[in-house]
Design an enzyme around this catalytic site. Sequence first.
Site, PDB file in Angstrom:
ATOM      1  N   TYR A   1      -5.951  -7.108  -7.128  1.00 15.60           N
ATOM      2  CA  TYR A   1      -5.461  -7.944  -8.224  1.00 15.60           C
ATOM      3  C   TYR A   1      -6.558  -8.819  -8.807  1.00 15.60           C
ATOM      4  O   TYR A   1      -6.497  -9.211  -9.969  1.00 15.60           O
ATOM      5  CB  TYR A   1      -4.282  -8.798  -7.742  1.00 15.60           C
ATOM      6  CG  TYR A   1      -3.082  -7.958  -7.391  1.00 15.60           C
ATOM      7  CD1 TYR A   1      -2.285  -7.400  -8.389  1.00 15.60           C
ATOM      8  CD2 TYR A   1      -2.763  -7.675  -6.074  1.00 15.60           C
ATOM      9  CE1 TYR A   1      -1.202  -6.598  -8.064  1.00 15.60           C
ATOM     10  CE2 TYR A   1      -1.682  -6.880  -5.743  1.00 15.60           C
ATOM     11  CZ  TYR A   1      -0.905  -6.345  -6.741  1.00 15.60           C
ATOM     12  OH  TYR A   1       0.153  -5.542  -6.429  1.00 15.60           O
TER      13      TYR A   1
ATOM     14  N   ARG B   1       6.624  -6.853  -9.078  1.00  9.09           N
ATOM     15  CA  ARG B   1       5.788  -7.253  -7.938  1.00  9.09           C
ATOM     16  C   ARG B   1       4.324  -7.357  -8.373  1.00  9.09           C
ATOM     17  O   ARG B   1       3.639  -8.331  -8.048  1.00  9.09           O
ATOM     18  CB  ARG B   1       5.952  -6.226  -6.816  1.00  9.09           C
ATOM     19  CG  ARG B   1       5.086  -6.475  -5.582  1.00  9.09           C
ATOM     20  CD  ARG B   1       5.492  -5.475  -4.508  1.00  9.09           C
ATOM     21  NE  ARG B   1       4.543  -5.373  -3.413  1.00  9.09           N
ATOM     22  CZ  ARG B   1       4.510  -6.192  -2.354  1.00  9.09           C
ATOM     23  NH1 ARG B   1       5.357  -7.206  -2.276  1.00  9.09           N
ATOM     24  NH2 ARG B   1       3.640  -6.013  -1.393  1.00  9.09           N
TER      25      ARG B   1
ATOM     26  N   ARG C   1       9.170  -6.255  -2.782  1.00  6.41           N
ATOM     27  CA  ARG C   1       9.376  -4.851  -3.097  1.00  6.41           C
ATOM     28  C   ARG C   1      10.862  -4.640  -3.377  1.00  6.41           C
ATOM     29  O   ARG C   1      11.711  -5.355  -2.849  1.00  6.41           O
ATOM     30  CB  ARG C   1       8.952  -3.969  -1.919  1.00  6.41           C
ATOM     31  CG  ARG C   1       7.497  -4.141  -1.494  1.00  6.41           C
ATOM     32  CD  ARG C   1       7.217  -3.331  -0.228  1.00  6.41           C
ATOM     33  NE  ARG C   1       5.824  -3.436   0.199  1.00  6.41           N
ATOM     34  CZ  ARG C   1       5.354  -4.332   1.050  1.00  6.41           C
ATOM     35  NH1 ARG C   1       6.187  -5.230   1.589  1.00  6.41           N
ATOM     36  NH2 ARG C   1       4.079  -4.358   1.375  1.00  6.41           N
TER      37      ARG C   1
ATOM     38  N   LYS D   1       7.115  -4.012   5.381  1.00  8.23           N
ATOM     39  CA  LYS D   1       6.697  -2.776   6.040  1.00  8.23           C
ATOM     40  C   LYS D   1       6.319  -3.048   7.491  1.00  8.23           C
ATOM     41  O   LYS D   1       5.822  -4.116   7.831  1.00  8.23           O
ATOM     42  CB  LYS D   1       5.494  -2.181   5.298  1.00  8.23           C
ATOM     43  CG  LYS D   1       5.832  -1.616   3.919  1.00  8.23           C
ATOM     44  CD  LYS D   1       4.614  -0.963   3.300  1.00  8.23           C
ATOM     45  CE  LYS D   1       4.960  -0.326   1.957  1.00  8.23           C
ATOM     46  NZ  LYS D   1       3.765   0.324   1.335  1.00  8.23           N
TER      47      LYS D   1
ATOM     48  N   HIS E   1       1.002  -8.212   2.608  1.00  9.36           N
ATOM     49  CA  HIS E   1      -0.037  -7.221   2.865  1.00  9.36           C
ATOM     50  C   HIS E   1      -0.656  -7.466   4.234  1.00  9.36           C
ATOM     51  O   HIS E   1      -0.995  -8.598   4.570  1.00  9.36           O
ATOM     52  CB  HIS E   1      -1.137  -7.300   1.802  1.00  9.36           C
ATOM     53  CG  HIS E   1      -0.727  -6.735   0.476  1.00  9.36           C
ATOM     54  ND1 HIS E   1      -1.363  -7.050  -0.709  1.00  9.36           N
ATOM     55  CD2 HIS E   1       0.268  -5.869   0.143  1.00  9.36           C
ATOM     56  CE1 HIS E   1      -0.781  -6.401  -1.705  1.00  9.36           C
ATOM     57  NE2 HIS E   1       0.203  -5.680  -1.215  1.00  9.36           N
TER      58      HIS E   1
END
Length: 311
Positions: free
Chosen positions: A290, A258, A159, A183, A281
């Site tokens: 995806y 990304r 990111r 994250k 993730h």
Amino acid sequence: MARARGRSVDQVVAAYLDHLTVERGTSHNTLDSYARDLRRYAAHLQAHGVTDIGAVEPGHVTAFGVALREGDADHRPLAASSAARALVAVRGLHRFAHADGITEHDPARDVHPPAPARRLPKALPVDDVLRLLGTPPPDGERALRDRALLELLYSTGARISEAVGLDVDDIDAEERTVLLDGKGGRQRLVPVGRPALEALDAYLVRARPVLAKRGRGGPAVFLNARGGRLSRQSAWQVLKTAAARAGITASVSPHTLRHSFATHLIEGGADVRVVQELLGHASVTTTQVYTLITVNTLREVYATAHPRALG
């Protein structure tokens, strides 16, 4: 608490909008959207003979949801996201009326907005990415920085916030990895390709020391013209400028490289769980979007290339 009776839908809509303005501090744009949606709702109820807020039943709310998606005599169908927003406004109206003692029941309590359609991430074709990375930037320290930033974004799938958050010690050139802070405070080690390492080395040796002299000697990898850490917004502008210079007409976003990284890996045969780890993730479900892109691409190729595809 004594319960008021006979309040019209229009009166309660006005009271609800005042409540959002005064007590909730709702933004002007949101208020405009809610007012428009609730005017349509009031008109829908009136067309069905309902003007008293206490006379609204769950079936009326459900019918309004159908009218939003299918359209009616006075309105065209709304997109799924707009229809969902309108139902959120209606649910808020009835929740307010019930909590304020205006109605005895909340007819919208069990009526839920439809789940928004899953939007596929936008990815650039491989040729566009190669052109983006291969277009010679102007000379200077910032040009070397921008080249290193773009190469890193595509090489690692980071990111933009993770890339600008990198410190010099997070790069291990010998192991060809970078340590990204994702994250939720989750860290992950991600491999870096040789072109990105070469671009990083050129920037760190020839350009970063010059930029660092203008600041306070912080640890950030990517520095701005004043020697401070490059901001996320400035990094996004780097991407947009590079795309324009390369003649790429498709819209770009902070996640463009990304998404391209993930899509190209899946198309190249990478296992979805490996891509999940690379992207950071928490759930493989997020990564599986995806695979939908790949299936759509296969369908397009099949439809245009197979002689019996349309038979």
